[in-house]
Each structure stands twice: as C-alpha cells, then as structure tokens.
Design a protein around this motif. Structure first.
Motif, PDB file in Angstrom:
ATOM      1  N   ILE A   1       0.856  -1.189   0.000  1.00  0.00           N
ATOM      2  CA  ILE A   1       0.000   0.000   0.000  1.00  0.00           C
ATOM      3  C   ILE A   1       0.893   1.240   0.000  1.00  0.00           C
ATOM      4  N   TYR A   2       0.646   2.161  -0.939  1.00  0.00           N
ATOM      5  CA  TYR A   2       1.414   3.402  -1.013  1.00  0.00           C
ATOM      6  C   TYR A   2       0.941   4.388   0.045  1.00  0.00           C
ATOM      7  N   ILE A   3       1.904   5.046   0.698  1.00  0.00           N
ATOM      8  CA  ILE A   3       1.614   6.008   1.754  1.00  0.00           C
ATOM      9  C   ILE A   3       1.836   7.412   1.191  1.00  0.00           C
ATOM     10  N   PRO A   4       0.814   8.288   1.217  1.00  0.00           N
ATOM     11  CA  PRO A   4       1.012   9.654   0.710  1.00  0.00           C
ATOM     12  C   PRO A   4       1.957  10.440   1.626  1.00  0.00           C
ATOM     13  N   ASP A   5       2.609  11.457   1.056  1.00  0.00           N
ATOM     14  CA  ASP A   5       3.571  12.271   1.817  1.00  0.00           C
ATOM     15  C   ASP A   5       2.958  12.877   3.066  1.00  0.00           C
ATOM     16  N   THR A   6       1.684  13.260   2.998  1.00  0.00           N
ATOM     17  CA  THR A   6       1.038  13.905   4.139  1.00  0.00           C
ATOM     18  C   THR A   6       0.811  12.950   5.302  1.00  0.00           C
ATOM     19  N   ALA A   7       0.779  11.657   5.050  1.00  0.00           N
ATOM     20  CA  ALA A   7       0.529  10.677   6.106  1.00  0.00           C
ATOM     21  C   ALA A   7       1.811  10.024   6.622  1.00  0.00           C
ATOM     22  N   GLN A   8       2.946  10.314   5.997  1.00  0.00           N
ATOM     23  CA  GLN A   8       4.185   9.681   6.420  1.00  0.00           C
ATOM     24  C   GLN A   8       4.717  10.339   7.684  1.00  0.00           C
ATOM     25  N   GLU A   9       5.232   9.496   8.558  1.00  0.00           N
ATOM     26  CA  GLU A   9       5.871  10.003   9.766  1.00  0.00           C
ATOM     27  C   GLU A   9       7.319  10.342   9.434  1.00  0.00           C
ATOM     28  N   LYS A  10       7.804  11.431   9.996  1.00  0.00           N
ATOM     29  CA  LYS A  10       9.177  11.854   9.738  1.00  0.00           C
ATOM     30  C   LYS A  10      10.144  10.804  10.276  1.00  0.00           C
ATOM     31  N   THR A  11      11.109  10.448   9.460  1.00  0.00           N
ATOM     32  CA  THR A  11      12.082   9.438   9.844  1.00  0.00           C
ATOM     33  C   THR A  11      13.071   9.984  10.875  1.00  0.00           C
ATOM     34  N   GLN A  12      13.630   9.114  11.673  1.00  0.00           N
ATOM     35  CA  GLN A  12      14.662   9.497  12.634  1.00  0.00           C
ATOM     36  C   GLN A  12      15.959   8.767  12.340  1.00  0.00           C
ATOM     37  N   ASN A  13      16.161   8.384  11.085  1.00  0.00           N
ATOM     38  CA  ASN A  13      17.381   7.710  10.668  1.00  0.00           C
ATOM     39  C   ASN A  13      18.155   8.619   9.737  1.00  0.00           C
ATOM     40  N   GLY A  14      19.471   8.517   9.790  1.00  0.00           N
ATOM     41  CA  GLY A  14      20.282   9.323   8.898  1.00  0.00           C
ATOM     42  C   GLY A  14      21.698   8.804   8.809  1.00  0.00           C
ATOM     43  N   VAL A  15      22.474   9.471   7.952  1.00  0.00           N
ATOM     44  CA  VAL A  15      23.873   9.125   7.741  1.00  0.00           C
ATOM     45  C   VAL A  15      24.701  10.358   8.059  1.00  0.00           C
ATOM     46  N   VAL A  16      25.755  10.182   8.848  1.00  0.00           N
ATOM     47  CA  VAL A  16      26.625  11.293   9.248  1.00  0.00           C
ATOM     48  C   VAL A  16      27.452  11.749   8.045  1.00  0.00           C
ATOM     49  N   LEU A  17      27.343  13.040   7.720  1.00  0.00           N
ATOM     50  CA  LEU A  17      28.102  13.622   6.611  1.00  0.00           C
ATOM     51  C   LEU A  17      29.344  14.367   7.086  1.00  0.00           C
ATOM     52  N   ALA A  18      29.244  15.024   8.250  1.00  0.00           N
ATOM     53  CA  ALA A  18      30.370  15.792   8.785  1.00  0.00           C
ATOM     54  C   ALA A  18      30.210  15.901  10.293  1.00  0.00           C
ATOM     55  N   ILE A  19      31.327  16.057  10.992  1.00  0.00           N
ATOM     56  CA  ILE A  19      31.287  16.198  12.444  1.00  0.00           C
ATOM     57  C   ILE A  19      32.044  17.463  12.852  1.00  0.00           C
ATOM     58  N   GLY A  20      31.659  17.994  14.013  1.00  0.00           N
ATOM     59  CA  GLY A  20      32.323  19.174  14.543  1.00  0.00           C
ATOM     60  C   GLY A  20      33.699  18.841  15.079  1.00  0.00           C
ATOM     61  N   ASP A  21      34.335  19.827  15.687  1.00  0.00           N
ATOM     62  CA  ASP A  21      35.711  19.649  16.149  1.00  0.00           C
ATOM     63  C   ASP A  21      35.823  19.234  17.615  1.00  0.00           C
ATOM     64  N   ASP A  22      34.702  18.897  18.253  1.00  0.00           N
ATOM     65  CA  ASP A  22      34.719  18.433  19.634  1.00  0.00           C
ATOM     66  C   ASP A  22      35.272  17.005  19.678  1.00  0.00           C
ATOM     67  N   GLU A  23      36.220  16.756  20.558  1.00  0.00           N
ATOM     68  CA  GLU A  23      36.848  15.435  20.635  1.00  0.00           C
ATOM     69  C   GLU A  23      35.960  14.395  21.307  1.00  0.00           C
ATOM     70  N   GLU A  24      34.870  14.805  21.933  1.00  0.00           N
ATOM     71  CA  GLU A  24      33.982  13.892  22.648  1.00  0.00           C
ATOM     72  C   GLU A  24      32.951  13.227  21.738  1.00  0.00           C
ATOM     73  N   ILE A  25      32.867  13.604  20.479  1.00  0.00           N
ATOM     74  CA  ILE A  25      31.880  13.033  19.552  1.00  0.00           C
ATOM     75  C   ILE A  25      32.275  11.595  19.245  1.00  0.00           C
ATOM     76  N   SER A  26      31.323  10.673  19.418  1.00  0.00           N
ATOM     77  CA  SER A  26      31.643   9.254  19.286  1.00  0.00           C
ATOM     78  C   SER A  26      31.202   8.641  17.958  1.00  0.00           C
ATOM     79  N   VAL A  27      30.729   9.445  17.015  1.00  0.00           N
ATOM     80  CA  VAL A  27      30.360   8.919  15.702  1.00  0.00           C
ATOM     81  C   VAL A  27      31.396   9.342  14.678  1.00  0.00           C
ATOM     82  N   LYS A  28      31.401   8.626  13.542  1.00  0.00           N
ATOM     83  CA  LYS A  28      32.324   8.930  12.457  1.00  0.00           C
ATOM     84  C   LYS A  28      31.517   9.238  11.199  1.00  0.00           C
ATOM     85  N   ILE A  29      32.154   9.818  10.234  1.00  0.00           N
ATOM     86  CA  ILE A  29      31.506  10.085   8.945  1.00  0.00           C
ATOM     87  C   ILE A  29      31.087   8.752   8.328  1.00  0.00           C
TER      88      ILE A  29
END
Length: 87
Positions: free
Chosen positions: A25-53
């Motif tokens: 079943i196709y879901i229209p854009d108005t009924a889709q829930e916003k996703t909470q998944n993504g891919v890291v493209l860039a990180i700041g200069d804080d050394e405490e960040i535990s993710v990588k590009i």
C-alpha cells in the motif's frame, strides 16, 4: 555549498521514509511520519563526539535544525541527540 558543523554538532543526511508498506500500500507524503534515521556527513571539532563520517544513526524525533542543500534535506544535530549507531 559546504557545511562544517562546529563544536559538538553533527551534520546528518536524512534518510527518506518508505513510500509503501510491506503489503504494497502506497503512503502519501502527508501521512508519512518523519524518519529518525540518517547518515553522518560531517562532524564538529569536539573530541567527545563518538560517531564517524558515514555512520548510520538514529536520533531524537524533534532534534536538530533542518538545512536544505540543493534538493537534499540535512540536519545539524547536537551529539547528545544521537541515540544509536546501526549497520
């Protein structure tokens, strides 16, 4: 345009939600829930960040500041808003 996050911020490419259910079943854009998944493209200069590009992440639902680069939606998140890394 190139965006470089500062401090404890992370730039994330938002993954698009599925356009149809497992049953076909196709879901229209108005009924889709916003996703909470993504891919890291860039990180700041804080050394405490535990993710990588290129890490795939799950983040808080209402976190971050939306940025549109070309026709691609991206988010600038605080590192504390990242909940998990997955593969």
């Amino acid at each position: 345009m190139t965006i470089k996050p500062l401090g404890d911020r992370v730039l994330v490419k938002v993954e698009e939600a599925d356009q149809k259910t497992a049953g076909g079943i196709y879901i229209p854009d108005t009924a889709q829930e916003k996703t909470q998944n993504g891919v890291v493209l860039a990180i700041g200069d804080d050394e405490e960040i535990s993710v990588k590009i290129d890490d795939k992440i799950i983040y808080d639902k209402y976190a971050g500041t939306a940025v549109k680069v070309g026709d691609e939606e991206q988010l600038i998140l605080k590192a504390a808003d990242i909940l998990a890394v997955y593969s």
